[in-house]
Write a protein that holds these residues in place. Structure first.
Motif, PDB file in Angstrom:
ATOM      1  N   LEU A 144      69.654 -17.053 -58.070  1.00  0.00           N
ATOM      2  CA  LEU A 144      68.419 -16.272 -57.984  1.00  0.00           C
ATOM      3  C   LEU A 144      67.384 -17.074 -57.220  1.00  0.00           C
ATOM      4  O   LEU A 144      67.080 -18.209 -57.588  1.00  0.00           O
ATOM      5  N   PHE A 201      65.436 -10.466 -64.482  1.00  0.00           N
ATOM      6  CA  PHE A 201      66.607 -10.508 -63.602  1.00  0.00           C
ATOM      7  C   PHE A 201      67.902 -10.571 -64.401  1.00  0.00           C
ATOM      8  O   PHE A 201      68.837  -9.809 -64.160  1.00  0.00           O
ATOM      9  N   TYR A 233      70.794  -7.879 -64.311  1.00  0.00           N
ATOM     10  CA  TYR A 233      72.046  -8.333 -63.686  1.00  0.00           C
ATOM     11  C   TYR A 233      73.225  -8.172 -64.644  1.00  0.00           C
ATOM     12  O   TYR A 233      74.308  -7.719 -64.254  1.00  0.00           O
ATOM     13  N   TRP A 289      69.656 -12.548 -54.823  1.00  0.00           N
ATOM     14  CA  TRP A 289      70.678 -13.175 -55.647  1.00  0.00           C
ATOM     15  C   TRP A 289      71.995 -13.137 -54.902  1.00  0.00           C
ATOM     16  O   TRP A 289      72.224 -12.288 -54.073  1.00  0.00           O
TER      17      TRP A 289
END
Length: 354
Positions: free
Chosen positions: A51, A112, A116, A350
């Motif tokens: 990331l 995130f 994710y 990412w």
């Protein structure tokens, strides 16, 4: 696994009218800006998911195999639209934050990781996919803001202009591409505290504050009417005059609610000296403001205003409203200089081997 670099983007947003009144059931108008956040997805064979958020100084990586071995069943428990505080506490162990990590860095990483680990990524989307994007974006908003309205993620997903009232969101048809200045006073503020202050003022002076909220609601409705009229006919000078009057009235109302700030007063005074009209956007108490740019303004006139604002220590961007929503980009769809810049520096990126 992705075979090529995938670049997607979503627009920023501002509130035209209805700040704070929307918390009390009134109408708010939100519009997408032609200022975008880009996300670059790039596959590699390192066995890690990386990331990189250069705008806020975050660069982290996790071993994919290790993530796959962890018990993530807690992410599947319950409805994803319910509060997820318990899930976030468990995710903090996965994130493995360093001691010097700031609160906003922690929230960005948690948002995130949550998305994710939960989302099966796609490169193309239908209307149903957009609904799913909006749904998951709302979860990221909840991670960072706690109890968001849903306006931000909706306008960034679908773009254009939205009307929001009591949880119901609808799109305005073909909003005109109005040009504006977006100005950041760089004065920090707490949205939660400002919302609470307005609520307390309403409880203390109900006969004064309630009519203010009703009037702000009427401003939002009148702005919606003017925008729709501009979308179905050739915009005329009287349309811009009406929008300018609405901006001035709303700004005065917001000051009366107690969410103004000396920096915002200065912003309005500077732009008014150039014959332009401005108001705060969002929570107030500092933060950002917007200035309407009439189509008769010349380039040098706009530059003079921007220089005056930057001379006050503000950040200033010239942009337009009604931008498209979440989009997929290719090298062919972007100008070469833009693509080259994004290739080296994206707002978010990412990379994963899975």
């Amino acid at each position: 696994m992705l075979s090529d670099v995938l670049l997607v983007s979503a627009p920023g947003k501002v509130i035209l009218h209805g700040e704070h009144a929307v918390v009390h059931g009134k109408v708010a108008l939100a519009v997408a800006l032609n200022l975008r956040t880009f996300l670059q997805l790039q596959p590699h064979s390192s066995g890690k998911v990386s990331l990189n958020l250069p705008n806020i100084g975050i660069k982290r990586a996790w071993d994919v195999a290790r993530l796959q071995l962890l018990d993530m069943s807690f992410l599947e428990q319950g409805d994803p639209t319910v509060p997820i505080l318990e899930k976030l506490e468990k995710l903090k162990e996965v994130a493995d934050f360093p001691e010097d990590c700031t609160d906003h860095e922690r929230l960005a990483v948690l948002a995130f990781l949550y998305l994710y680990l939960c989302i099966c990524r796609k490169q193309r989307w239908t209307a149903e996919d957009l609904e799913l994007i909006n749904k998951w974006a709302f979860q990221g908003e909840k991670v960072i803001h706690g109890n968001p309205s849903g306006v931000d993620n909706a306008v960034s997903t679908w773009g254009g202009a939205l009307r929001y009232q009591q949880g119901k969101i609808s799109s305005l048809k073909r909003p005109p591409a109005l040009k504006i200045l977006l100005i950041n006073t760089k004065v920090p503020r707490s949205t939660k505290a400002l919302v609470l202050n307005v609520r307390n003022r309403l409880l203390k002076f109900p006969k004064i504050v309630a009519p203010l909220l009703t009037s702000i609601n009427a401003i939002s409705l009148e702005c919606e009417r003017v925008l729709e009229e501009m979308a179905t006919a050739v915009p005329a000078p009287e349309h811009y005059l009406a929008l300018e009057e609405l901006i001035d009235m709303n700004q005065h109302h917001l000051n009366a609610l107690g969410v103004g700030h000396t920096s915002l007063d200065q912003l309005c005074q500077v732009t008014m000296a150039h014959g332009l009209h401005s108001k705060l956007t969002g929570a107030g108490g500092g933060g950002c403001g917007i200035t309407l740019l009439r189509p008769d303004l010349t380039g040098p006139e706009v530059e003079a205003v921007k220089q005056a604002l930057t001379g006050c220590g503000f950040d200033c961007w010239e942009t337009s409203i009604g931008a498209p929503g979440v989009s997929v980009h290719t090298a062919a769809s972007l100008d070469a200089p833009v693509w080259q810049a994004l290739d080296g520096l994206c707002a978010g990126q990412w990379a994963s081997s899975s």
